[in-house]
Scaffold this motif. Structure first.
Motif, PDB file in Angstrom:
ATOM      1  N   GLY A  38       0.661  -1.131   0.019  1.00 53.10           N
ATOM      2  CA  GLY A  38       0.143  -0.101  -0.063  1.00 53.10           C
ATOM      3  C   GLY A  38       0.679   1.195   0.174  1.00 53.10           C
ATOM      4  N   GLU A  39       0.438   2.269   0.263  1.00 54.31           N
ATOM      5  CA  GLU A  39       0.949   3.576   0.199  1.00 54.31           C
ATOM      6  C   GLU A  39       1.532   4.044   1.470  1.00 54.31           C
ATOM      7  OE1 GLU A  39      -1.520   6.855  -1.269  1.00 54.31           O
ATOM      8  OE2 GLU A  39      -0.490   8.245  -0.222  1.00 54.31           O
ATOM      9  N   ALA A  40       0.830   4.356   2.489  1.00 60.67           N
ATOM     10  CA  ALA A  40       1.387   4.632   4.002  1.00 60.67           C
ATOM     11  C   ALA A  40       0.606   4.444   4.824  1.00 60.67           C
ATOM     12  CB  ALA A  40       1.736   6.376   3.963  1.00 60.67           C
ATOM     13  N   PRO A  41       0.861   4.340   6.230  1.00 59.37           N
ATOM     14  CA  PRO A  41      -0.080   4.212   7.360  1.00 59.37           C
ATOM     15  C   PRO A  41      -1.131   5.364   7.274  1.00 59.37           C
ATOM     16  CG  PRO A  41       2.326   4.080   8.019  1.00 59.37           C
ATOM     17  CD  PRO A  41       2.285   4.565   6.679  1.00 59.37           C
ATOM     18  N   GLY A  42      -2.222   5.113   7.553  1.00 55.13           N
ATOM     19  CA  GLY A  42      -3.250   6.143   8.121  1.00 55.13           C
ATOM     20  C   GLY A  42      -3.346   6.361   9.525  1.00 55.13           C
ATOM     21  N   TYR A  43      -4.326   6.691  10.077  1.00 51.82           N
ATOM     22  CA  TYR A  43      -4.645   7.192  11.574  1.00 51.82           C
ATOM     23  C   TYR A  43      -4.398   5.847  12.329  1.00 51.82           C
ATOM     24  CZ  TYR A  43      -6.737   8.368  15.986  1.00 51.82           C
ATOM     25  OH  TYR A  43      -7.028   8.733  17.189  1.00 51.82           O
ATOM     26  N   ASP A  44      -5.324   4.684  12.045  1.00 46.65           N
ATOM     27  CA  ASP A  44      -5.567   3.637  12.760  1.00 46.65           C
ATOM     28  C   ASP A  44      -4.102   3.027  12.920  1.00 46.65           C
ATOM     29  OD1 ASP A  44      -8.352   3.342  13.469  1.00 46.65           O
ATOM     30  OD2 ASP A  44      -8.653   3.662  10.998  1.00 46.65           O
ATOM     31  N   PHE A 103      -3.094  -1.480   7.223  1.00 45.55           N
ATOM     32  CA  PHE A 103      -4.095  -1.992   6.953  1.00 45.55           C
ATOM     33  C   PHE A 103      -5.110  -2.495   8.073  1.00 45.55           C
ATOM     34  CE2 PHE A 103      -2.090  -1.567   2.721  1.00 45.55           C
ATOM     35  CZ  PHE A 103      -3.196  -0.789   1.970  1.00 45.55           C
ATOM     36  N   VAL A 104      -5.380  -1.808   9.152  1.00 46.70           N
ATOM     37  CA  VAL A 104      -6.177  -2.210  10.111  1.00 46.70           C
ATOM     38  C   VAL A 104      -7.427  -1.188  10.253  1.00 46.70           C
ATOM     39  CG1 VAL A 104      -4.477  -3.400  11.576  1.00 46.70           C
ATOM     40  CG2 VAL A 104      -4.719  -0.812  11.862  1.00 46.70           C
ATOM     41  N   ALA A 133       2.763  -4.800   3.408  1.00 50.14           N
ATOM     42  CA  ALA A 133       3.514  -3.793   3.978  1.00 50.14           C
ATOM     43  C   ALA A 133       3.131  -2.487   3.106  1.00 50.14           C
ATOM     44  CB  ALA A 133       4.932  -3.871   3.195  1.00 50.14           C
ATOM     45  N   ASN A 134       3.872  -1.376   3.313  1.00 51.26           N
ATOM     46  CA  ASN A 134       3.514  -0.117   2.685  1.00 51.26           C
ATOM     47  C   ASN A 134       4.838   0.292   2.125  1.00 51.26           C
ATOM     48  OD1 ASN A 134       0.659   0.615   3.204  1.00 51.26           O
ATOM     49  ND2 ASN A 134       1.488   0.803   5.111  1.00 51.26           N
ATOM     50  N   VAL A 135       4.640   1.191   1.241  1.00 54.98           N
ATOM     51  CA  VAL A 135       6.051   2.123   0.632  1.00 54.98           C
ATOM     52  C   VAL A 135       6.773   2.928   1.702  1.00 54.98           C
ATOM     53  CG1 VAL A 135       6.814   3.635  -1.169  1.00 54.98           C
ATOM     54  CG2 VAL A 135       5.007   1.984  -1.767  1.00 54.98           C
ATOM     55  N   ILE A 136       5.706   3.689   2.355  1.00 53.12           N
ATOM     56  CA  ILE A 136       5.982   4.517   3.366  1.00 53.12           C
ATOM     57  C   ILE A 136       5.670   3.751   4.791  1.00 53.12           C
ATOM     58  CG2 ILE A 136       5.772   6.846   4.562  1.00 53.12           C
ATOM     59  CD1 ILE A 136       7.215   7.149   1.734  1.00 53.12           C
ATOM     60  N   LYS A 137       6.744   4.000   5.586  1.00 54.10           N
ATOM     61  CA  LYS A 137       6.504   3.187   7.049  1.00 54.10           C
ATOM     62  C   LYS A 137       5.895   4.246   7.853  1.00 54.10           C
ATOM     63  CE  LYS A 137       8.466  -0.563   5.068  1.00 54.10           C
ATOM     64  NZ  LYS A 137       7.694  -0.933   4.106  1.00 54.10           N
ATOM     65  N   CYS A 138       5.884   5.500   8.020  1.00 53.95           N
ATOM     66  CA  CYS A 138       5.683   6.259   9.010  1.00 53.95           C
ATOM     67  C   CYS A 138       4.233   7.168   8.157  1.00 53.95           C
ATOM     68  CB  CYS A 138       6.488   7.366   9.474  1.00 53.95           C
ATOM     69  SG  CYS A 138       8.090   6.359  10.370  1.00 53.95           S
ATOM     70  N   TYR A 168      -6.743  -0.991  -7.940  1.00 53.32           N
ATOM     71  CA  TYR A 168      -7.356   0.325  -6.939  1.00 53.32           C
ATOM     72  C   TYR A 168      -7.292   0.083  -5.679  1.00 53.32           C
ATOM     73  CZ  TYR A 168      -9.247   1.610 -11.475  1.00 53.32           C
ATOM     74  OH  TYR A 168      -9.400   2.199 -12.790  1.00 53.32           O
ATOM     75  N   HIS A 169      -6.963   1.184  -5.000  1.00 51.97           N
ATOM     76  CA  HIS A 169      -6.651   1.121  -3.614  1.00 51.97           C
ATOM     77  C   HIS A 169      -7.924   0.680  -2.972  1.00 51.97           C
ATOM     78  CE1 HIS A 169      -5.575   2.226   0.354  1.00 51.97           C
ATOM     79  NE2 HIS A 169      -4.300   2.406   0.221  1.00 51.97           N
ATOM     80  N   PRO A 170      -7.850  -0.045  -1.802  1.00 54.67           N
ATOM     81  CA  PRO A 170      -9.145  -0.201  -0.862  1.00 54.67           C
ATOM     82  C   PRO A 170      -9.879   1.276  -0.762  1.00 54.67           C
ATOM     83  CG  PRO A 170      -7.297  -1.520  -0.085  1.00 54.67           C
ATOM     84  CD  PRO A 170      -6.791  -0.853  -1.179  1.00 54.67           C
TER      85      PRO A 170
END
Ligand code: URA
Length: 231
Positions: free
Chosen positions: A90-96, A104-105, A129-134, A203-205
């Motif tokens: 995926g791209e990068a972590p979001g809030y959760d 992806f939680v 995993a994501n491309v960006i870890k933070c 496409y991204h979820p």
């Protein structure tokens, strides 16, 4: 030599060293061919791979290479089966994800879990995993230098998992892996290559949650992945 160039060279040496350590753990003594091995790993090679992944994770968890370390709550390294045949990026972590330190939680993650199950796999069987870890502040798009600092970590994760297929989720992951500015609508629906591994962009979820009419296209992409895994 300018300080910037010196810093970039220093970073390059650190990345190369990390990559070579991973290769060494994999038992590779010369530059490997890009095709993944066909035969299952011996228990000791698998143990070495797990150890290399654990060491990589330790390095990533304390990473301060870019400004994102200042605003993150937790680093989201990635998780899953190190022997996975299928890896989602995926791209990068979001809030959760930033709160829990896991990829992806959130709501998009729940949809990703359903996508995985739709092709008769369990979430624990794949690697995510994501491309960006933070997490970028307020979920803004990652910046070029942030990608440049973080992508070597992903490259090493991919080298250690050696999946048969990678599913790149969304424009950002697909464009980063494939080094292109092409739109996701033009990239999806066919296999590309990253480090000699087949890549299916889709496409991204999170986009699907806003645009459910694109689910049919994603289902087609997932079916192509399923067929490739069964080959
Ligand atoms: N979106 C992503 O791209 N990655 C995550 O981990 C969560 C949401």
């Amino acid at each position: 030599m300018s300080p910037d160039l010196l810093k970039a060279l220093h970073q390059l040496v650190i990345d190369l060293k990390g990559y070579l350590i991973c290769q060494q753990y994999l038992g590779i003594r010369e530059i490997p061919s890009p095709s993944p091995p066909a035969s299952p790993l011996s228990p000791s090679a698998l143990g070495d791979r797990r150890q290399a992944m654990a060491e990589l994770k330790t390095r990533v968890l304390s990473c301060t290479r870019c400004r994102l370390h200042q605003s993150r709550t937790r680093v989201v390294f990635g998780e899953g089966n190190i022997e996975a045949e299928l890896m989602f990026i995926g791209e990068a972590p979001g809030y959760d994800e930033d709160r829990q330190g896991r990829p992806f939680v959130g709501k998009a993650g729940q949809l990703l879990t359903r996508m995985i199950e739709a092709i008769k796999l369990k979430r624990e069987e794949v690697y995510i995993a994501n491309v960006i870890k933070c997490r970028p502040p307020a979920n803004r798009n990652p910046e070029e230098d942030e990608i440049a600092h973080c992508e070597p970590y992903l490259r090493q994760q991919v080298a250690l998992v050696q999946p048969k297929v990678i599913c790149a989720l969304g424009t950002f992951a697909a464009q980063t892996l494939l080094q292109t500015g092409e739109k996701i609508s033009r990239l999806r629906g066919r296999f590309h290559s990253y480090q000699g591994i087949k890549v299916m962009p889709t496409y991204h979820p999170a986009f699907l949650l806003r645009n459910p009419e694109y689910k049919r296209a994603v289902w087609k992409d997932l079916q192509m992945i399923q067929r490739e895994l069964r080959r």
